[in-house]
Scaffold this motif. Structure first.
Motif, PDB file in Angstrom:
ATOM      1  N   THR A 121       0.801  -1.220   0.000  1.00  0.00           N
ATOM      2  CA  THR A 121       0.000   0.000   0.000  1.00  0.00           C
ATOM      3  C   THR A 121       0.835   1.271   0.000  1.00  0.00           C
ATOM      4  O   THR A 121       0.337   2.336  -0.354  1.00  0.00           O
ATOM      5  CB  THR A 121      -0.930   0.035   1.233  1.00  0.00           C
ATOM      6  OG1 THR A 121      -0.131  -0.029   2.427  1.00  0.00           O
ATOM      7  CG2 THR A 121      -1.912  -1.135   1.221  1.00  0.00           C
ATOM      8  N   PRO A 180      -5.210   1.072  -5.289  1.00  0.00           N
ATOM      9  CA  PRO A 180      -4.907   1.276  -3.870  1.00  0.00           C
ATOM     10  C   PRO A 180      -4.134   0.124  -3.232  1.00  0.00           C
ATOM     11  O   PRO A 180      -3.430   0.323  -2.246  1.00  0.00           O
ATOM     12  CB  PRO A 180      -6.283   1.419  -3.223  1.00  0.00           C
ATOM     13  CG  PRO A 180      -7.229   0.779  -4.173  1.00  0.00           C
ATOM     14  CD  PRO A 180      -6.661   0.990  -5.533  1.00  0.00           C
ATOM     15  N   LEU A 181      -4.248  -1.065  -3.812  1.00  0.00           N
ATOM     16  CA  LEU A 181      -3.601  -2.225  -3.207  1.00  0.00           C
ATOM     17  C   LEU A 181      -2.854  -3.039  -4.257  1.00  0.00           C
ATOM     18  O   LEU A 181      -3.401  -3.351  -5.319  1.00  0.00           O
ATOM     19  CB  LEU A 181      -4.647  -3.125  -2.533  1.00  0.00           C
ATOM     20  CG  LEU A 181      -4.137  -4.403  -1.861  1.00  0.00           C
ATOM     21  CD1 LEU A 181      -3.162  -4.084  -0.726  1.00  0.00           C
ATOM     22  CD2 LEU A 181      -5.301  -5.229  -1.342  1.00  0.00           C
TER      23      LEU A 181
END
Length: 217
Positions: A60, A103-104
């Motif tokens: 992240t 986002p990940l």
């Protein structure tokens, strides 16, 4: 436990609408319970000898993503030189990753030593643990689509970049780096099919009865 028609139809809808997502990620956090469901789906994939050889490294931090992005850019420039000039120009127009936008990030590895030197199902085909880990990724891909999340597999990157950036031991095989996140929309068709990079093969040309036959003639 029987599967209802509605459940069957939902499964096929997920399969046919799954996409390798490399763009259109939006700035929306993924709830932890959703991430946990997707990882649990991966963890319930079939594995040779019930070996469960996979691990999942969740990424992240922006600094980490930037290092992986630089690795992708170098590998993509290297890859572009392998295509003909016509294909190269098209290749360079494609967006083939969403490393910074998603986002990940999830790096999936395979521990080939986890259950010792002898594992049921690997005695003749030792590579089955690698295939098992790919099955885990496929489960994750379908679960992500069922959660209305996009997932993209970044294969244009050298393992050593991921190994150095994520402190992955040499004994582990790196299977894939995945980008996961909500997206603004899903394409009707896979992008490479949509853009005419290659056509979809006809299923009847790939199915053989009893013996393999050369259907290209």
């Amino acid at each position: 436990m029987n599967i209802s028609q509605a459940e069957r139809d939902a499964l096929y809808k997920v399969i046919y609408s799954r996409r390798d997502v490399r763009k259109d990620f939006i700035n929306k956090a993924i709830p932890q319970d959703v991430i946990q469901r997707i990882l649990a789906a991966a963890h319930h994939a079939p594995s040779v000898g019930f070996s469960q050889p996979w691990d999942f490294i969740l990424v992240t931090q922006e600094q980490t993503k930037q290092a992986i992005k630089r690795g992708y850019q170098a590998a993509s420039a290297e890859s572009a030189k392998l295509f003909s000039q016509e294909k190269r120009d098209t290749y360079q127009r494609f967006k083939l990753e969403g490393i910074l936008e998603a986002p990940l990030g999830i790096c999936v590895t395979c521990d080939r030593e986890r259950n010792g030197p002898v594992v049921i199902g690997r005695t003749i085909k030792p590579e089955m643990d690698l295939y098992s880990t790919v099955c885990a990724i496929q489960n994750m891909w379908l679960a992500a689509r069922a959660e209305n999340l996009g997932l993209g597999w970044v294969s244009i990157i050298h393992d050593q970049v991921l190994r150095d950036t994520l402190a992955i031991p040499e004994r582990l095989e790196i299977i894939g780096y995945l980008c996961l996140g909500y997206v603004s929309s899903f394409s009707e068709k896979p992008e490479l099919e949509q853009f005419g990079w290659l056509p979809r093969e006809q299923l009847d040309q790939l199915v053989h009865n009893e013996k393999w036959t050369d259907k290209s003639k």
